[in-house]
Write a protein that holds these residues in place. Structure first.
Motif, PDB file in Angstrom:
ATOM      1  N   GLU A 121     -16.068 -33.928  75.578  1.00 13.76           N
ATOM      2  CA  GLU A 121     -14.693 -33.655  76.011  1.00 13.76           C
ATOM      3  C   GLU A 121     -13.822 -34.942  75.790  1.00 13.76           C
ATOM      4  N   ASP A 122     -13.884 -36.025  76.177  1.00  8.84           N
ATOM      5  CA  ASP A 122     -13.347 -37.008  76.241  1.00  8.84           C
ATOM      6  C   ASP A 122     -12.981 -37.686  74.841  1.00  8.84           C
ATOM      7  N   THR A 123     -13.718 -37.301  73.836  1.00  6.30           N
ATOM      8  CA  THR A 123     -13.202 -37.582  72.289  1.00  6.30           C
ATOM      9  C   THR A 123     -12.595 -36.590  71.540  1.00  6.30           C
ATOM     10  N   ARG A 124     -12.395 -35.287  72.060  1.00  5.83           N
ATOM     11  CA  ARG A 124     -11.896 -34.141  71.228  1.00  5.83           C
ATOM     12  C   ARG A 124     -10.430 -34.623  70.821  1.00  5.83           C
ATOM     13  N   ASP A 125      -9.664 -35.000  71.435  1.00  2.58           N
ATOM     14  CA  ASP A 125      -8.272 -35.242  71.215  1.00  2.58           C
ATOM     15  C   ASP A 125      -8.117 -36.123  69.990  1.00  2.58           C
ATOM     16  N   GLY A 126      -8.996 -37.161  69.785  1.00  2.64           N
ATOM     17  CA  GLY A 126      -8.908 -37.918  68.731  1.00  2.64           C
ATOM     18  C   GLY A 126      -9.531 -37.769  67.395  1.00  2.64           C
ATOM     19  N   ALA A 127     -10.425 -36.890  67.522  1.00  3.46           N
ATOM     20  CA  ALA A 127     -11.262 -36.536  66.325  1.00  3.46           C
ATOM     21  C   ALA A 127     -10.655 -35.968  65.132  1.00  3.46           C
ATOM     22  N   ALA A 128     -11.153 -36.516  63.912  1.00  2.00           N
ATOM     23  CA  ALA A 128     -10.628 -35.923  62.788  1.00  2.00           C
ATOM     24  C   ALA A 128     -11.027 -34.489  62.703  1.00  2.00           C
ATOM     25  N   VAL A 129     -10.340 -33.540  62.201  1.00  6.02           N
ATOM     26  CA  VAL A 129     -10.991 -32.227  62.265  1.00  6.02           C
ATOM     27  C   VAL A 129     -10.620 -31.761  60.615  1.00  6.02           C
ATOM     28  N   TYR A 130     -11.852 -31.094  59.867  1.00  9.36           N
ATOM     29  CA  TYR A 130     -11.786 -30.344  58.803  1.00  9.36           C
ATOM     30  C   TYR A 130     -11.965 -28.863  58.981  1.00  9.36           C
ATOM     31  N   GLY A 131     -11.186 -28.082  58.227  1.00  3.72           N
ATOM     32  CA  GLY A 131     -11.180 -26.588  58.510  1.00  3.72           C
ATOM     33  C   GLY A 131     -11.264 -26.021  57.096  1.00  3.72           C
ATOM     34  N   TYR A 132     -11.122 -24.617  57.010  1.00  3.50           N
ATOM     35  CA  TYR A 132     -11.373 -23.875  56.100  1.00  3.50           C
ATOM     36  C   TYR A 132      -9.841 -23.179  55.526  1.00  3.50           C
ATOM     37  N   THR A 133      -9.572 -23.176  54.325  1.00  4.35           N
ATOM     38  CA  THR A 133      -8.320 -22.575  53.664  1.00  4.35           C
ATOM     39  C   THR A 133      -8.675 -20.843  53.578  1.00  4.35           C
ATOM     40  N   SER A 134      -7.726 -19.939  53.201  1.00  8.86           N
ATOM     41  CA  SER A 134      -8.188 -18.624  53.087  1.00  8.86           C
ATOM     42  C   SER A 134      -8.987 -18.439  51.900  1.00  8.86           C
ATOM     43  N   LYS A 135      -8.848 -19.672  51.016  1.00 10.62           N
ATOM     44  CA  LYS A 135      -9.859 -19.368  49.787  1.00 10.62           C
ATOM     45  C   LYS A 135     -11.369 -19.919  50.052  1.00 10.62           C
ATOM     46  N   GLY A 136     -11.651 -20.488  51.331  1.00  9.56           N
ATOM     47  CA  GLY A 136     -13.016 -20.994  51.662  1.00  9.56           C
ATOM     48  C   GLY A 136     -12.856 -22.331  51.320  1.00  9.56           C
ATOM     49  N   ASN A 137     -12.025 -23.166  50.965  1.00 12.54           N
ATOM     50  CA  ASN A 137     -12.084 -24.667  50.511  1.00 12.54           C
ATOM     51  C   ASN A 137     -11.979 -25.412  51.869  1.00 12.54           C
ATOM     52  N   LEU A 138     -12.860 -26.390  51.915  1.00 12.16           N
ATOM     53  CA  LEU A 138     -12.875 -27.249  53.000  1.00 12.16           C
ATOM     54  C   LEU A 138     -11.515 -28.238  53.000  1.00 12.16           C
ATOM     55  N   THR A 139     -10.885 -28.243  54.016  1.00  8.36           N
ATOM     56  CA  THR A 139      -9.510 -29.081  53.976  1.00  8.36           C
ATOM     57  C   THR A 139      -9.308 -29.922  55.272  1.00  8.36           C
ATOM     58  N   LEU A 140      -8.745 -31.076  55.202  1.00  9.77           N
ATOM     59  CA  LEU A 140      -8.373 -32.095  56.501  1.00  9.77           C
ATOM     60  C   LEU A 140      -7.264 -31.014  57.246  1.00  9.77           C
ATOM     61  N   LEU A 141      -7.612 -30.804  58.634  1.00 11.09           N
ATOM     62  CA  LEU A 141      -6.650 -30.038  59.296  1.00 11.09           C
ATOM     63  C   LEU A 141      -5.894 -31.259  60.379  1.00 11.09           C
ATOM     64  N   ARG A 142      -6.777 -32.244  60.738  1.00 13.17           N
ATOM     65  CA  ARG A 142      -5.951 -33.143  61.440  1.00 13.17           C
ATOM     66  C   ARG A 142      -6.639 -34.492  61.225  1.00 13.17           C
ATOM     67  N   GLU A 143      -5.572 -35.404  61.120  1.00 12.35           N
ATOM     68  CA  GLU A 143      -6.302 -37.155  61.047  1.00 12.35           C
ATOM     69  C   GLU A 143      -6.860 -37.381  62.387  1.00 12.35           C
ATOM     70  N   GLY A 144      -7.631 -38.227  62.362  1.00 12.56           N
ATOM     71  CA  GLY A 144      -8.594 -38.654  63.468  1.00 12.56           C
ATOM     72  C   GLY A 144      -7.971 -39.869  63.948  1.00 12.56           C
TER      73      GLY A 144
END
Length: 198
Positions: free
Chosen positions: A40-63
């Motif tokens: 929990e104490d690391t969640r706000d600062g983590a870099a996050v990758y997710g998916y576009t509608s085409k199924g491609n992995l993309t960076l959603l948030r810098e860490g």
């Protein structure tokens, strides 16, 4: 008749694309899903990758810390979000590259093993943790903004470690007990599971 068939195919194509977009969660939901696997104490600062509608992995948030999180793949059965230390990123990226090339699990393992031994694939020089939240019935609950029905698992990568060097068994002795998997290889890791979340 041919014109009708063409129009029907185009209509179906647009309909299917629309469905695919609707099943891909928005960025906010994917960030919550992904970081649910992190302490929990690391969640706000983590870099996050997710998916576009085409199924491609993309960076959603810098860490801003050492953690990298991947959201659940909406095209994969069940639920799985993963967070791992940044020192595991070369290992993870290489795995994704090889999978994209059509390699199976054994081929991916053998390739990374050879590259790690050759020094072309950099593995962490210290024990490095990955956190997984997964389960066949796991799902995101929009009301509580949390993941339910998933199991939490820790994986501590410790390349080249063995049962002898760690004192760990090579299979669980008790449910949820730690054990070492792939001992003596680049992918040696300690497995620790917890009971499913309610």
């Amino acid at each position: 008749m041919q014109k009708f068939n063409l129009l029907l195919l185009l209509s179906l194509s647009f309909t299917l694309q629309g469905c695919a977009q609707e099943t891909t969660p928005n960025a906010e939901q994917q960030i919550i899903e992904a970081t649910s696997a992190a302490p929990e104490d690391t969640r706000d600062g983590a870099a996050v990758y997710g998916y576009t509608s085409k199924g491609n992995l993309t960076l959603l948030r810098e860490g801003t810390n050492s953690l990298i999180c991947l959201a659940d793949d909406p095209n994969r059965e069940g639920f799985q979000s993963v967070c791992y230390h940044q020192d595991l990123e070369p290992f993870m990226i290489r795995g994704r590259e090889l999978r994209a090339e059509g390699k199976n699990n054994l081929e991916i393992f053998d390739t990374r093993e050879a590259e790690a031994k050759a020094g072309t694939l950099k593995m962490p020089g210290q024990p490095t943790t990955m956190h997984l939240l997964e389960g066949k019935s796991g799902q995101y609950d929009p009301e509580s903004k949390s993941v339910t029905g998933a199991n939490y698992r820790y994986v501590v990568y410790i390349p080249w470690a063995t049962a002898e060097s760690t004192g760990l068994p090579i299979q669980p002795v008790v449910p949820g007990g730690p054990w070492i998997m792939d001992p003596g290889t680049h992918r040696a890791h300690i497995m620790i599971s917890t009971p499913p979340q309610q």
